[in-house]
Design a protein around this motif. Structure first.
Motif, PDB file in Angstrom:
ATOM      1  N   PHE A  52      36.750  50.380  29.402  1.00 44.32           N
ATOM      2  CA  PHE A  52      36.633  49.015  29.916  1.00 44.32           C
ATOM      3  C   PHE A  52      35.285  48.415  29.548  1.00 44.32           C
ATOM      4  N   VAL A  53      34.225  49.195  29.679  1.00 45.50           N
ATOM      5  CA  VAL A  53      32.875  48.706  29.360  1.00 45.50           C
ATOM      6  C   VAL A  53      32.780  48.331  27.884  1.00 45.50           C
ATOM      7  N   ARG A  54      33.377  49.158  27.022  1.00 43.89           N
ATOM      8  CA  ARG A  54      33.337  48.848  25.590  1.00 43.89           C
ATOM      9  C   ARG A  54      34.164  47.606  25.262  1.00 43.89           C
ATOM     10  N   ALA A  55      35.252  47.413  25.994  1.00 41.63           N
ATOM     11  CA  ALA A  55      36.116  46.254  25.728  1.00 41.63           C
ATOM     12  C   ALA A  55      35.532  44.966  26.292  1.00 41.63           C
ATOM     13  N   PHE A  56      34.808  45.075  27.427  1.00 41.51           N
ATOM     14  CA  PHE A  56      34.274  43.880  28.084  1.00 41.51           C
ATOM     15  C   PHE A  56      32.811  44.121  28.479  1.00 41.51           C
ATOM     16  N   PRO A  57      31.925  44.196  27.503  1.00 39.40           N
ATOM     17  CA  PRO A  57      30.520  44.523  27.802  1.00 39.40           C
ATOM     18  C   PRO A  57      29.811  43.460  28.631  1.00 39.40           C
ATOM     19  N   ASP A  58      30.331  42.247  28.684  1.00 41.86           N
ATOM     20  CA  ASP A  58      29.657  41.179  29.423  1.00 41.86           C
ATOM     21  C   ASP A  58      30.023  41.153  30.903  1.00 41.86           C
ATOM     22  N   ILE A  59      31.014  41.929  31.321  1.00 43.76           N
ATOM     23  CA  ILE A  59      31.417  41.927  32.729  1.00 43.76           C
ATOM     24  C   ILE A  59      30.576  42.940  33.504  1.00 43.76           C
ATOM     25  N   SER A  60      29.988  42.480  34.595  1.00 38.61           N
ATOM     26  CA  SER A  60      29.232  43.359  35.486  1.00 38.61           C
ATOM     27  C   SER A  60      30.180  43.840  36.584  1.00 38.61           C
ATOM     28  N   LEU A  61      30.593  45.112  36.504  1.00 41.47           N
ATOM     29  CA  LEU A  61      31.625  45.650  37.392  1.00 41.47           C
ATOM     30  C   LEU A  61      30.994  46.389  38.567  1.00 41.47           C
ATOM     31  N   SER A  62      31.460  46.050  39.756  1.00 38.84           N
ATOM     32  CA  SER A  62      31.126  46.810  40.965  1.00 38.84           C
ATOM     33  C   SER A  62      32.412  47.453  41.465  1.00 38.84           C
ATOM     34  N   LEU A  63      32.393  48.781  41.660  1.00 36.87           N
ATOM     35  CA  LEU A  63      33.577  49.519  42.078  1.00 36.87           C
ATOM     36  C   LEU A  63      33.262  50.301  43.342  1.00 36.87           C
ATOM     37  N   SER A  64      34.093  50.133  44.354  1.00 40.89           N
ATOM     38  CA  SER A  64      33.975  50.925  45.581  1.00 40.89           C
ATOM     39  C   SER A  64      35.320  51.566  45.868  1.00 40.89           C
ATOM     40  N   ALA A  65      35.312  52.650  46.660  1.00 43.75           N
ATOM     41  CA  ALA A  65      36.552  53.365  46.940  1.00 43.75           C
ATOM     42  C   ALA A  65      36.573  53.824  48.391  1.00 43.75           C
ATOM     43  N   SER A  66      37.704  53.617  49.034  1.00 40.02           N
ATOM     44  CA  SER A  66      37.941  54.105  50.386  1.00 40.02           C
ATOM     45  C   SER A  66      39.426  53.972  50.668  1.00 40.02           C
ATOM     46  N   PRO A  67      39.943  54.691  51.671  1.00 41.82           N
ATOM     47  CA  PRO A  67      41.370  54.570  51.986  1.00 41.82           C
ATOM     48  C   PRO A  67      41.722  53.294  52.740  1.00 41.82           C
ATOM     49  N   VAL A  68      40.722  52.524  53.153  1.00 44.75           N
ATOM     50  CA  VAL A  68      40.955  51.304  53.920  1.00 44.75           C
ATOM     51  C   VAL A  68      41.131  50.131  52.965  1.00 44.75           C
ATOM     52  N   HIS A  69      42.183  49.355  53.131  1.00 48.44           N
ATOM     53  CA  HIS A  69      42.421  48.201  52.279  1.00 48.44           C
ATOM     54  C   HIS A  69      41.358  47.135  52.499  1.00 48.44           C
ATOM     55  N   SER A  70      41.007  46.431  51.427  1.00 43.68           N
ATOM     56  CA  SER A  70      40.024  45.362  51.515  1.00 43.68           C
ATOM     57  C   SER A  70      40.590  44.161  52.259  1.00 43.68           C
ATOM     58  N   HIS A 103      42.475  34.240  42.818  1.00 45.71           N
ATOM     59  CA  HIS A 103      41.576  35.105  42.053  1.00 45.71           C
ATOM     60  C   HIS A 103      42.038  35.252  40.609  1.00 45.71           C
ATOM     61  N   ALA A 104      43.335  35.074  40.376  1.00 48.18           N
ATOM     62  CA  ALA A 104      43.867  35.243  39.019  1.00 48.18           C
ATOM     63  C   ALA A 104      43.304  34.202  38.063  1.00 48.18           C
ATOM     64  N   GLN A 105      42.741  33.137  38.602  1.00 51.81           N
ATOM     65  CA  GLN A 105      42.182  32.093  37.755  1.00 51.81           C
ATOM     66  C   GLN A 105      40.815  32.468  37.199  1.00 51.81           C
ATOM     67  N   ARG A 106      40.184  33.493  37.758  1.00 51.25           N
ATOM     68  CA  ARG A 106      38.887  33.928  37.250  1.00 51.25           C
ATOM     69  C   ARG A 106      39.078  34.733  35.969  1.00 51.25           C
ATOM     70  N   PRO A 107      38.357  34.432  34.903  1.00 55.77           N
ATOM     71  CA  PRO A 107      38.539  35.171  33.640  1.00 55.77           C
ATOM     72  C   PRO A 107      38.330  36.673  33.809  1.00 55.77           C
ATOM     73  N   GLU A 108      37.351  37.067  34.638  1.00 52.25           N
ATOM     74  CA  GLU A 108      37.074  38.495  34.802  1.00 52.25           C
ATOM     75  C   GLU A 108      38.259  39.217  35.432  1.00 52.25           C
ATOM     76  N   VAL A 109      38.902  38.570  36.397  1.00 52.10           N
ATOM     77  CA  VAL A 109      40.069  39.172  37.040  1.00 52.10           C
ATOM     78  C   VAL A 109      41.228  39.253  36.045  1.00 52.10           C
ATOM     79  N   ALA A 110      41.454  38.198  35.296  1.00 54.49           N
ATOM     80  CA  ALA A 110      42.530  38.192  34.305  1.00 54.49           C
ATOM     81  C   ALA A 110      42.310  39.282  33.255  1.00 54.49           C
ATOM     82  N   GLN A 111      41.072  39.464  32.822  1.00 58.42           N
ATOM     83  CA  GLN A 111      40.776  40.489  31.811  1.00 58.42           C
ATOM     84  C   GLN A 111      40.954  41.886  32.383  1.00 58.42           C
TER      85      GLN A 111
END
Length: 298
Positions: free
Chosen positions: A115-133, A275-283
């Motif tokens: 993903f980083v190689r495909a979209f180097p300009d996107i700053s990704l924050s990833l978190s994980a837990s069993p609780v839905h956002s 959110h689907a209208q944001r380019p980062e989400v669509a990518q």
């Protein structure tokens, strides 16, 4: 000047009071007096034309209209806060993804380099837990969820179909060979307690009734069940998708032919339509679809 927008200060006061359910605690958080907070709420109620809170002898509660309004306003305020923080930190093209724990560690993390190689300009924050956002908080763009897809008013897109099947290490199968499904009743079995598909369902698919008297191990994360199976501690009933890298590397083997598996769609990309209208989400979602099309190891 737009006349359809209430004062931002009143919206912030409303969100704080709704979150704390106390004018006094909200005033403390906002560094205002309780009377000033009450004045902001009254001004907002006058602007909207309905009551946001109901006063009871025990305190305050959100009215039905207030609860509905909060769900829409909180997300907007959260988005403003995130945008402001990103600008202050010099972050552009930010993408916030939350995920259930096992797919994050076993399936998503090994692919992040692509993903980083495909979209180097996107700053990704990833978190994980069993609780839905909670999208009303405005902190997450995409939520990767595990479970039954009962999430109204959101885009819910299955990521892939996975096959649930018994998996074991080659070492364990050499020590304790398994020839037919009934052999499993005399072998150490691992239970993933939160999985949608459990051992009784798999046994029933092979015309066996019952479960073993005891499980060798019980875990509340698929990642731990898969790790225990790789260590030769038992046989896990897990997803071919989540365990794909370990199957390909030979650390795990399907105990039976993949045809003796149970198909299921239980991992989903979930996000509000806006959110689907944001380019980062669509990518990101398009990239996830491409990754999901890869075939797991047989």
């Amino acid at each position: 000047m737009r006349t359809d927008l209430p004062p931002l200060s009143a919206l912030v006061a409303f969100e704080t009071v709704a979150r704390r359910l106390s004018f006094a605690r909200a005033a403390e958080e906002l560094h205002l007096t309780p009377s000033a907070v009450s004045h902001q709420i009254a001004k907002l109620e006058q602007f909207l034309g309905f009551l946001l809170f109901e006063r009871t002898p025990r305190g305050i509660t959100l009215s039905d209209a207030g609860e509905s309004y909060l769900k829409r306003v909180a997300g907007a305020l959260g988005a403003i806060g995130n945008a402001t923080n990103d600008v202050r930190k010099g972050v552009r093209n930010a993408l916030y993804v939350h995920s259930s724990t096992s797919i994050a560690s076993l399936w998503l993390m090994p692919r992040l380099g692509q993903f980083v190689r495909a979209f180097p300009d996107i700053s990704l924050s990833l978190s994980a837990s069993p609780v839905h956002s909670d999208f009303a908080l405005g902190q997450v763009d995409v939520d990767i969820r595990y479970g039954v897809p009962e999430w109204p008013n959101l885009v819910v897109e299955p990521i892939f179909e996975e096959r649930i099947l018994p998996l074991a290490s080659p070492d364990l199968l050499a020590r304790l060979p398994v020839y037919v499904p009934s052999d499993l009743l005399q072998r150490p079995l691992i239970q993933s307690t939160v999985n949608l598909v459990q051992w009784p369902a798999w046994f029933a698919s092979r015309s066996l009734i019952g479960i073993p008297e005891r499980f060798a191990f019980r875990f509340d994360r698929a990642s731990m069940s898969i790790e225990a199976a790789m260590q030769g501690l038992g046989i896990a009933l897990e997803s071919d998708r989540l365990a794909s890298q370990h199957i390909e590397a030979g650390r795990l083997r399907p105990v039976f032919h993949p045809a003796w598996s149970l198909p299921i769609k239980a991992h989903f990309m979930v996000y509000p339509e806006r959110h689907a209208q944001r380019p980062e989400v669509a990518q990101f979602t398009a990239w996830m679809r491409g990754q999901a099309e890869t075939t797991p190891a047989e």
